[in-house]
Design a protein around this motif. Structure first.
Motif, PDB file in Angstrom:
ATOM      1  N   LEU A   1       0.802  -1.221   0.000  1.00 47.08           N
ATOM      2  CA  LEU A   1       0.000   0.000   0.000  1.00 47.08           C
ATOM      3  C   LEU A   1       0.838   1.276   0.000  1.00 47.08           C
ATOM      4  O   LEU A   1       0.320   2.344   0.269  1.00 47.08           O
ATOM      5  CB  LEU A   1      -0.939   0.011   1.217  1.00 47.08           C
ATOM      6  N   SER A   2       2.108   1.167  -0.277  1.00 46.15           N
ATOM      7  CA  SER A   2       2.977   2.343  -0.257  1.00 46.15           C
ATOM      8  C   SER A   2       3.461   2.671  -1.660  1.00 46.15           C
ATOM      9  O   SER A   2       3.813   1.775  -2.427  1.00 46.15           O
ATOM     10  CB  SER A   2       4.178   2.076   0.657  1.00 46.15           C
ATOM     11  N   ASP A   3       3.473   3.942  -1.975  1.00 45.05           N
ATOM     12  CA  ASP A   3       4.002   4.351  -3.281  1.00 45.05           C
ATOM     13  C   ASP A   3       5.474   4.752  -3.186  1.00 45.05           C
ATOM     14  O   ASP A   3       6.072   5.169  -4.160  1.00 45.05           O
ATOM     15  CB  ASP A   3       3.169   5.482  -3.885  1.00 45.05           C
ATOM     16  N   HIS A   4       6.071   4.651  -2.005  1.00 44.24           N
ATOM     17  CA  HIS A   4       7.497   4.886  -1.738  1.00 44.24           C
ATOM     18  C   HIS A   4       7.956   6.294  -2.080  1.00 44.24           C
ATOM     19  O   HIS A   4       9.116   6.514  -2.384  1.00 44.24           O
ATOM     20  CB  HIS A   4       8.360   3.845  -2.453  1.00 44.24           C
ATOM     21  N   ARG A   5       7.025   7.237  -2.039  1.00 40.53           N
ATOM     22  CA  ARG A   5       7.413   8.635  -2.203  1.00 40.53           C
ATOM     23  C   ARG A   5       8.078   9.125  -0.927  1.00 40.53           C
ATOM     24  O   ARG A   5       7.829   8.584   0.146  1.00 40.53           O
ATOM     25  CB  ARG A   5       6.195   9.498  -2.497  1.00 40.53           C
ATOM     26  N   PRO A   6       8.891  10.168  -1.025  1.00 40.51           N
ATOM     27  CA  PRO A   6       9.483  10.729   0.197  1.00 40.51           C
ATOM     28  C   PRO A   6       8.393  11.190   1.163  1.00 40.51           C
ATOM     29  O   PRO A   6       7.290  11.541   0.768  1.00 40.51           O
ATOM     30  CB  PRO A   6      10.294  11.926  -0.308  1.00 40.51           C
ATOM     31  N   ILE A   7       8.743  11.191   2.441  1.00 41.31           N
ATOM     32  CA  ILE A   7       7.817  11.606   3.486  1.00 41.31           C
ATOM     33  C   ILE A   7       7.744  13.132   3.476  1.00 41.31           C
ATOM     34  O   ILE A   7       8.761  13.805   3.384  1.00 41.31           O
ATOM     35  CB  ILE A   7       8.316  11.092   4.846  1.00 41.31           C
ATOM     36  N   ALA A   8       6.552  13.663   3.584  1.00 41.59           N
ATOM     37  CA  ALA A   8       6.370  15.118   3.571  1.00 41.59           C
ATOM     38  C   ALA A   8       6.743  15.685   4.939  1.00 41.59           C
ATOM     39  O   ALA A   8       5.929  15.742   5.844  1.00 41.59           O
ATOM     40  CB  ALA A   8       4.930  15.467   3.217  1.00 41.59           C
ATOM     41  N   LEU A   9       8.005  16.072   5.079  1.00 44.73           N
ATOM     42  CA  LEU A   9       8.479  16.675   6.321  1.00 44.73           C
ATOM     43  C   LEU A   9       8.556  18.181   6.166  1.00 44.73           C
ATOM     44  O   LEU A   9       8.809  18.689   5.074  1.00 44.73           O
ATOM     45  CB  LEU A   9       9.868  16.147   6.686  1.00 44.73           C
ATOM     46  N   ASN A  10       8.372  18.870   7.268  1.00 46.83           N
ATOM     47  CA  ASN A  10       8.537  20.314   7.290  1.00 46.83           C
ATOM     48  C   ASN A  10       9.985  20.641   6.888  1.00 46.83           C
ATOM     49  O   ASN A  10      10.916  19.994   7.366  1.00 46.83           O
ATOM     50  CB  ASN A  10       8.242  20.815   8.707  1.00 46.83           C
TER      51      ASN A  10
ATOM     52  N   GLN B   1      11.936  22.880   7.852  1.00 41.59           N
ATOM     53  CA  GLN B   1      12.762  23.169   9.021  1.00 41.59           C
ATOM     54  C   GLN B   1      13.228  21.875   9.696  1.00 41.59           C
ATOM     55  O   GLN B   1      14.357  21.777  10.158  1.00 41.59           O
ATOM     56  CB  GLN B   1      12.010  24.048  10.025  1.00 41.59           C
ATOM     57  N   THR B   2      12.343  20.860   9.716  1.00 44.46           N
ATOM     58  CA  THR B   2      12.711  19.563  10.275  1.00 44.46           C
ATOM     59  C   THR B   2      13.820  18.933   9.447  1.00 44.46           C
ATOM     60  O   THR B   2      14.786  18.391   9.991  1.00 44.46           O
ATOM     61  CB  THR B   2      11.491  18.628  10.330  1.00 44.46           C
ATOM     62  N   VAL B   3      13.706  19.007   8.130  1.00 45.68           N
ATOM     63  CA  VAL B   3      14.746  18.474   7.243  1.00 45.68           C
ATOM     64  C   VAL B   3      16.069  19.195   7.495  1.00 45.68           C
ATOM     65  O   VAL B   3      17.125  18.557   7.604  1.00 45.68           O
ATOM     66  CB  VAL B   3      14.319  18.594   5.760  1.00 45.68           C
ATOM     67  N   ALA B   4      16.030  20.524   7.633  1.00 42.09           N
ATOM     68  CA  ALA B   4      17.251  21.295   7.902  1.00 42.09           C
ATOM     69  C   ALA B   4      17.855  20.910   9.257  1.00 42.09           C
ATOM     70  O   ALA B   4      19.077  20.728   9.371  1.00 42.09           O
ATOM     71  CB  ALA B   4      16.945  22.790   7.865  1.00 42.09           C
ATOM     72  N   ASP B   5      17.008  20.772  10.278  1.00 42.27           N
ATOM     73  CA  ASP B   5      17.494  20.387  11.613  1.00 42.27           C
ATOM     74  C   ASP B   5      18.136  19.003  11.585  1.00 42.27           C
ATOM     75  O   ASP B   5      19.198  18.790  12.173  1.00 42.27           O
ATOM     76  CB  ASP B   5      16.361  20.406  12.630  1.00 42.27           C
TER      77      ASP B   5
ATOM     78  N   LEU C   1      22.216  17.549  12.067  1.00 47.76           N
ATOM     79  CA  LEU C   1      22.615  16.466  12.959  1.00 47.76           C
ATOM     80  C   LEU C   1      23.288  15.315  12.214  1.00 47.76           C
ATOM     81  O   LEU C   1      23.673  14.322  12.832  1.00 47.76           O
ATOM     82  CB  LEU C   1      21.400  15.943  13.728  1.00 47.76           C
ATOM     83  N   GLY C   2      23.422  15.436  10.882  1.00 47.42           N
ATOM     84  CA  GLY C   2      24.103  14.408  10.105  1.00 47.42           C
ATOM     85  C   GLY C   2      23.203  13.425   9.394  1.00 47.42           C
ATOM     86  O   GLY C   2      23.678  12.431   8.861  1.00 47.42           O
ATOM     87  N   PHE C   3      21.905  13.675   9.376  1.00 49.09           N
ATOM     88  CA  PHE C   3      20.979  12.796   8.667  1.00 49.09           C
ATOM     89  C   PHE C   3      20.922  13.234   7.212  1.00 49.09           C
ATOM     90  O   PHE C   3      20.386  14.288   6.893  1.00 49.09           O
ATOM     91  CB  PHE C   3      19.581  12.849   9.285  1.00 49.09           C
ATOM     92  N   LYS C   4      21.481  12.411   6.336  1.00 44.53           N
ATOM     93  CA  LYS C   4      21.433  12.712   4.906  1.00 44.53           C
ATOM     94  C   LYS C   4      20.075  12.270   4.366  1.00 44.53           C
ATOM     95  O   LYS C   4      19.540  11.258   4.778  1.00 44.53           O
ATOM     96  CB  LYS C   4      22.549  11.968   4.175  1.00 44.53           C
ATOM     97  N   ASP C   5      19.556  13.018   3.439  1.00 46.87           N
ATOM     98  CA  ASP C   5      18.290  12.666   2.788  1.00 46.87           C
ATOM     99  C   ASP C   5      17.153  12.443   3.790  1.00 46.87           C
ATOM    100  O   ASP C   5      16.399  11.470   3.693  1.00 46.87           O
ATOM    101  CB  ASP C   5      18.451  11.421   1.914  1.00 46.87           C
ATOM    102  N   ALA C   6      17.026  13.335   4.757  1.00 47.15           N
ATOM    103  CA  ALA C   6      15.948  13.227   5.749  1.00 47.15           C
ATOM    104  C   ALA C   6      14.596  13.229   5.054  1.00 47.15           C
ATOM    105  O   ALA C   6      14.332  14.038   4.178  1.00 47.15           O
ATOM    106  CB  ALA C   6      16.032  14.376   6.747  1.00 47.15           C
ATOM    107  N   GLY C   7      13.755  12.294   5.442  1.00 44.35           N
ATOM    108  CA  GLY C   7      12.426  12.183   4.870  1.00 44.35           C
ATOM    109  C   GLY C   7      12.342  11.266   3.664  1.00 44.35           C
ATOM    110  O   GLY C   7      11.251  11.013   3.157  1.00 44.35           O
ATOM    111  N   GLN C   8      13.476  10.739   3.209  1.00 38.08           N
ATOM    112  CA  GLN C   8      13.448   9.857   2.042  1.00 38.08           C
ATOM    113  C   GLN C   8      12.970   8.450   2.393  1.00 38.08           C
ATOM    114  O   GLN C   8      12.549   7.706   1.536  1.00 38.08           O
ATOM    115  CB  GLN C   8      14.830   9.786   1.385  1.00 38.08           C
ATOM    116  N   SER C   9      13.066   8.107   3.688  1.00 38.62           N
ATOM    117  CA  SER C   9      12.592   6.794   4.126  1.00 38.62           C
ATOM    118  C   SER C   9      12.099   6.894   5.564  1.00 38.62           C
ATOM    119  O   SER C   9      12.460   7.821   6.287  1.00 38.62           O
ATOM    120  CB  SER C   9      13.705   5.747   4.020  1.00 38.62           C
ATOM    121  N   LEU C  10      11.273   5.937   5.959  1.00 34.87           N
ATOM    122  CA  LEU C  10      10.780   5.914   7.326  1.00 34.87           C
ATOM    123  C   LEU C  10      11.883   5.528   8.310  1.00 34.87           C
ATOM    124  O   LEU C  10      11.849   5.917   9.468  1.00 34.87           O
ATOM    125  CB  LEU C  10       9.629   4.914   7.461  1.00 34.87           C
TER     126      LEU C  10
END
Length: 186
Positions: free
Chosen positions: A81-90, A92-96, A100-109
């Motif tokens: 049931l997943s289309d594997h699109r990136p997660i819609a994160l704010n 500012q959350t992606v920047a934060d 902290l060293g998280f590459k590609d934040a929101g690309q996966s759960l």
């Protein structure tokens, strides 16, 4: 088909949770995931070492179907049931998270910076898992239940201890997000 591949809105998932809760109340049952861990430990023989695990686990067999349903539901949600699109994160959350060293934040759960086997099997990763596991186990036992048990069952039954526990869970989550996560990954 587009609806199925999107996160379900509150007006679909909320009533489904309510139906489950009304069914449990009707049959005189309570919901909580941590009670399943107690049941599994009892089945494994933990009652030989602690009175806490000496109870009629067969009366809790029905609750083990919750674990099975969560595993099967999670598999279906991810692989069917997943289309594997990136997660819609704010943004500012992606920047934060990037700071902290998280590459590609929101690309996966499951960000590889936490869930990749190389990280999990490192000294830092194992330390975090052991400490976090201890704290979650202690907190669950001390609070008399887990987040799902208190937030879903306890609050739906208007239990004051559950309200206090849920407030504590939120405070703990805020402390983790704003103070501990930057210390661990910063």
């Amino acid at each position: 088909m587009e609806f199925i591949l999107q996160p379900w809105p509150w007006y679909v998932s909320g009533p489904l949770i309510a139906i489950v809760m009304f069914s449990l109340i009707y049959f005189g049952k309570t919901f909580g995931m941590s009670s399943n861990l107690r049941t599994l430990c009892t089945i494994g023989g933990a009652g030989k070492y602690s009175d806490f695990f000496r109870f009629d686990w067969k009366a809790q067999r029905w609750n083990l179907t919750v674990v099975l349903g969560a595993l099967i539901g999670g598999f279906i949600a991810v692989y069917l049931l997943s289309d594997h699109r990136p997660i819609a994160l704010n943004p500012q959350t992606v920047a934060d998270l990037s700071e902290l060293g998280f590459k590609d934040a929101g690309q996966s759960l499951l960000p590889p910076e936490i869930y990749d086997w190389d990280y999990v099997l490192s000294i830092k990763g194992m330390g975090i898992l052991i400490i976090a596991g201890f704290l979650v186990g202690f907190g669950t036992r001390y609070a008399g239940g887990c987040t799902s048990g208190h937030a879903i069952t306890g609050l739906s039954n208007f239990q004051l201890p559950s309200l206090i526990a849920v407030i504590g869970f939120f405070i703990g989550g805020l402390l983790m997000t704003h103070f501990l996560l930057p210390l661990i990954f910063g």
